[in-house]
Enzyme design. Structure first.
Site, short mmCIF file in Angstrom:
data_model
loop_
_atom_site.label_atom_id
_atom_site.label_comp_id
_atom_site.label_asym_id
_atom_site.label_seq_id
_atom_site.Cartn_x
_atom_site.Cartn_y
_atom_site.Cartn_z
N HIS A 70 43.66 80.53 41.35
CA HIS A 70 43.72 79.08 41.14
C HIS A 70 45.09 78.56 41.57
O HIS A 70 45.22 77.42 41.99
CB HIS A 70 43.47 78.74 39.67
CG HIS A 70 42.04 78.90 39.26
ND1 HIS A 70 41.34 77.92 38.61
CD2 HIS A 70 41.16 79.93 39.43
CE1 HIS A 70 40.10 78.33 38.37
NE2 HIS A 70 39.98 79.56 38.85
N ASP A 123 44.32 71.63 37.12
CA ASP A 123 43.10 72.40 37.34
C ASP A 123 41.96 71.81 36.51
O ASP A 123 42.18 71.31 35.39
CB ASP A 123 43.35 73.85 36.93
CG ASP A 123 42.28 74.78 37.45
OD1 ASP A 123 42.58 75.52 38.40
OD2 ASP A 123 41.15 74.77 36.92
N ALA A 146 46.96 93.17 48.77
CA ALA A 146 46.79 93.26 50.23
C ALA A 146 47.08 91.90 50.87
O ALA A 146 46.81 90.88 50.26
CB ALA A 146 45.35 93.66 50.53
N HIS A 206 33.10 89.02 47.42
CA HIS A 206 32.43 88.64 46.17
C HIS A 206 32.09 87.16 46.11
O HIS A 206 31.61 86.67 45.09
CB HIS A 206 33.32 89.03 44.99
CG HIS A 206 34.57 88.20 44.89
ND1 HIS A 206 35.43 88.01 45.95
CD2 HIS A 206 35.11 87.50 43.86
CE1 HIS A 206 36.44 87.25 45.56
NE2 HIS A 206 36.26 86.92 44.30
N TRP A 240 35.89 81.55 46.19
CA TRP A 240 36.00 80.46 47.16
C TRP A 240 37.19 80.60 48.11
O TRP A 240 37.10 80.29 49.30
CB TRP A 240 36.02 79.11 46.45
CG TRP A 240 35.89 77.97 47.42
CD1 TRP A 240 36.83 77.04 47.74
CD2 TRP A 240 34.74 77.67 48.23
NE1 TRP A 240 36.34 76.18 48.69
CE2 TRP A 240 35.06 76.54 49.01
CE3 TRP A 240 33.47 78.26 48.38
CZ2 TRP A 240 34.16 75.97 49.92
CZ3 TRP A 240 32.58 77.69 49.30
CH2 TRP A 240 32.93 76.56 50.05
N ASN A 241 38.32 81.11 47.62
CA ASN A 241 39.47 81.29 48.52
C ASN A 241 39.12 82.31 49.60
O ASN A 241 39.44 82.12 50.78
CB ASN A 241 40.70 81.80 47.76
CG ASN A 241 41.22 80.77 46.79
OD1 ASN A 241 41.58 79.67 47.19
ND2 ASN A 241 41.24 81.11 45.52
N SER A 242 38.47 83.38 49.17
CA SER A 242 38.08 84.41 50.14
C SER A 242 37.08 83.85 51.15
O SER A 242 37.15 84.17 52.34
CB SER A 242 37.47 85.62 49.43
OG SER A 242 38.45 86.23 48.61
N GLU A 274 39.01 81.84 53.61
CA GLU A 274 39.83 82.71 54.47
C GLU A 274 38.94 83.44 55.49
O GLU A 274 39.30 83.56 56.66
CB GLU A 274 40.63 83.70 53.61
CG GLU A 274 41.77 83.02 52.88
CD GLU A 274 42.26 83.78 51.65
OE1 GLU A 274 41.91 84.96 51.48
OE2 GLU A 274 42.99 83.18 50.84
N GLU A 313 29.57 81.10 39.73
CA GLU A 313 29.66 80.21 40.90
C GLU A 313 29.65 81.02 42.19
O GLU A 313 29.31 80.51 43.25
CB GLU A 313 30.84 79.25 40.75
CG GLU A 313 31.97 79.35 41.74
CD GLU A 313 32.91 80.48 41.41
OE1 GLU A 313 32.84 81.02 40.29
OE2 GLU A 313 33.71 80.85 42.28
N GLN A 314 29.94 82.32 42.08
CA GLN A 314 29.89 83.17 43.27
C GLN A 314 28.43 83.36 43.74
O GLN A 314 28.16 83.44 44.93
CB GLN A 314 30.55 84.53 42.97
CG GLN A 314 32.02 84.38 42.65
CD GLN A 314 32.60 85.58 41.94
OE1 GLN A 314 31.95 86.61 41.77
NE2 GLN A 314 33.84 85.45 41.49
N1 UDP Z 1 44.17 88.18 47.49
C1 UDP Z 1 45.10 88.77 48.33
N2 UDP Z 1 45.29 90.11 48.22
C2 UDP Z 1 44.61 90.89 47.34
C3 UDP Z 1 43.65 90.28 46.50
C4 UDP Z 1 43.44 88.93 46.61
O1 UDP Z 1 45.74 88.09 49.14
O2 UDP Z 1 44.83 92.10 47.31
C5 UDP Z 1 43.99 86.71 47.55
C6 UDP Z 1 42.87 86.31 48.47
O3 UDP Z 1 43.34 86.22 49.80
C7 UDP Z 1 42.46 84.98 47.88
C8 UDP Z 1 42.71 85.16 46.38
O4 UDP Z 1 43.63 86.24 46.27
O5 UDP Z 1 43.31 83.95 48.37
C9 UDP Z 1 41.45 85.50 45.61
O6 UDP Z 1 40.77 84.32 45.36
P1 UDP Z 1 39.18 84.21 45.34
O7 UDP Z 1 38.86 82.79 45.06
O8 UDP Z 1 38.63 84.75 46.58
O9 UDP Z 1 38.72 85.18 44.18
P2 UDP Z 1 39.04 85.34 42.62
O10 UDP Z 1 40.28 86.12 42.52
O11 UDP Z 1 39.14 83.96 42.02
O12 UDP Z 1 37.85 86.07 42.10
#
Ligand code: UDP
Length: 491
Positions: free
Chosen positions: A25, A134, A350, A367, A370-372, A375, A391-392
């Site tokens: 977030h 948020d 990573a 999974h 939303w960020n993933s 990306e 929500e996934q």
């Molecule tokens: N992320 C990363 N390296 C890792 C694990 C996660 O950079 O080893 C970042 C990923 O690029 C994304 C965020 O963490 O920006 C994860 O957000 P997402 O909404 O995908 O999943 P959540 O963590 O909320 O389940």
């Protein structure tokens, strides 16, 4: 005569950003704040001491950028988090640090108790023109009203899920279904997408929370969403109709920056890991590698981790996998030696956005966080979905059924909070990986579609693009609010 643009001639807007205390977030809100700062807004981010290191590097980098066209002005202020008072370990200030699921309610209760500290800080920071917080911080709507400033909700997931949750709340489709596996569609949505109770039990269980979110939305100035119009146009139009407030689509915020979010950690170890991973990818052919990662919060059983490992091995394709798991007990014996040269197991954080953007990566097993998603889309890679939480599952439908840029790893998933725990067999993952990076017309078509979306995402955040313009509207709208406030004070 002052030759500067009108917004520069006035005092800059001052917006306070208050993210939820978990990395996924914080990342998009921090990026949004940075974009606002680069557009001349004075930005203050608020977090707790143990989370400061997650925000400070980006703030420092932004502040040290050359003043073109504006000198970004970002600041970080800390408020104490009462972990111990709420039965949490000292320093447990991030959802990812909560030691057991049973303690999650304590974490949320402690979060609600931050009202007093934020109130004091907002007084201290005056003049403040708006509070962006948020969606989870529903209580900030009333707090902003007491301070006479607009509150904006920051939504970390996309419009499709927002529409699904809105219509679920209104139509309560679960009332007409009898079994967990019976498919149903949610009335009112632009597409007749099918859901089951097994995958949506969290949405049904959290109707109370959905009600609170709705009420706080009704009383907010607007909603900022990390998405872009061209990604979900039907759902943007739908959301414009149903959302009670102004909607600003400003994403994909990670793309607008020069610094990928994954470059947050400056520690030597993280840098070495980043360099080694990217070098490893440099030696691979284009679109040949699958990247496997499930965000910051997903946990898998040891049994599942083992199947994951075996599935990647059985696929026969190169992979980068971020298991984010404690210990090594689950690792099949001799595994890393067997996959050496073909598979890379990354421990720790990573550099995900950079990995995905590497030309060698052609697929992403994910999974549906939303960020993933953003990306992966922006990197133009084909996706395989393995949703874990509510929500996934919704996002999976967007990716597979609506956008057709993803293929599901397994059809028999149920939400992790549901009683039935499914272990996905290694063969299912091996099959999904082969589909993603093994070639074939199906994946070529997915890649074509996702690359078109990536191009549209870049256009959206570029000057004159839809997300760039929505950020301009947001800034202008808040300027107007300030003028009206000043007028009513003077009058
Ligand atoms: N992320 C990363 N390296 C890792 C694990 C996660 O950079 O080893 C970042 C990923 O690029 C994304 C965020 O963490 O920006 C994860 O957000 P997402 O909404 O995908 O999943 P959540 O963590 O909320 O389940």
């Amino acid at each position: 005569m002052d030759s500067r643009a009108p917004e520069q001639q006035q005092q800059p807007l001052h917006i306070v950003f208050f993210p939820f205390l978990t990395r996924s977030h914080m990342i998009p809100m921090l990026e949004t704040a940075r974009i606002a700062a680069e557009r001349g807004v004075k930005v203050t981010l608020v977090t707790t001491p143990a989370n400061a290191h997650l925000l400070q590097p980006t703030i420092d980098r932004a502040n040290s950028r050359p003043a073109f066209p504006h000198q970004p002005h970002m600041d970080l202020r800390l408020i104490p988090y009462p972990s111990v008072d709420f039965g949490l370990p000292d320093g447990c200030e991030n959802l990812a640090a909560v030691p057991a699921p049973a303690l999650a309610p304590n974490f949320y209760a402690a979060l609600f108790s931050l009202r007093g500290a934020l109130d004091t800080l907002l007084r201290d920071l005056r003049p403040v023109d708006a509070l962006v917080s948020d969606a989870i911080h529903v209580w900030t709507t009333a707090l902003a009203a007491e301070h006479g400033i607009p509150r904006l909700i920051f939504q970390v997931y996309g419009l499709f899920s927002l529409c699904v949750e809105n219509e679920t709340y209104l139509h309560r489709p679960y009332e007409s279904i009898s079994s967990r596996s019976e498919p149903f569609s949610i009335p009112g949505l632009p597409h007749p997408v099918q859901f089951t109770r097994a995958t949506m039990s969290e949405a049904f269980n959290s109707l109370y929370m959905l009600g609170l979110l709705r009420e706080s939305e009704l009383n907010s100035y607007g909603v900022i969403v990390n998405s872009f119009y061209a990604l979900e146009p039907d759902y943007a139009e739908h959301y414009y109709k149903v959302a009670p407030r102004k909607v600003f689509l400003v994403g994909p915020v990670g793309l607008a920056g020069t610094h990928p979010p994954a470059a947050e950690k400056k520690e030597e170890k993280a840098t070495a890991c980043r360099d080694a991973t990217l070098r490893w990818l440099d030696a691979r052919e284009e679109d040949s590698v699958v990247y496997v990662s499930f965000g910051t919060l997903c946990e898998f059983s040891e049994e599942q981790l083992r199947e994951l490992a075996l599935g990647l091995e059985a696929s026969g394709h190169p992979f980068v996998w971020v298991p984010r798991a404690e210990g090594e007990k689950w690792m099949p014996e001799g595994y890393e030696e067997r996959v050496a040269g073909r598979g890379l197991v990354v421990r720790g954080w990573a550099p995900q956005a950079e990995i995905l953007a590497h030309r060698a990566v052609g697929g992403f097993v994910m999974h549906c966080g939303w960020n993933s998603v953003l990306e992966g889309v922006c990197a133009g890679v084909a996706l395989a979905t393995w949703p874990r939480r509510c929500e996934q599952f919704e996002t999976e439908k967007l990716l597979v059924d609506v956008l057709k840029i993803a293929t599901p790893v397994w059809e028999g998933f149920s939400s992790v909070v549901d009683e039935e725990k499914v272990v996905v067999p290694a063969e299912a993952l091996a099959k999904a990986v082969k589909r993603l990076v093994g070639g074939g017309e199906e994946v070529a078509a997915m890649r074509r579609r996702v690359r078109e979306l990536a191009a549209m995402g870049r256009q959206a955040v570029a000057e004159g693009g839809s997300s760039y313009d929505d950020m301009s509207c947001l800034i202008q709208g808040l300027m107007l609010c300030r003028e009206e406030r000043n007028k009513s004070r003077e009058g």
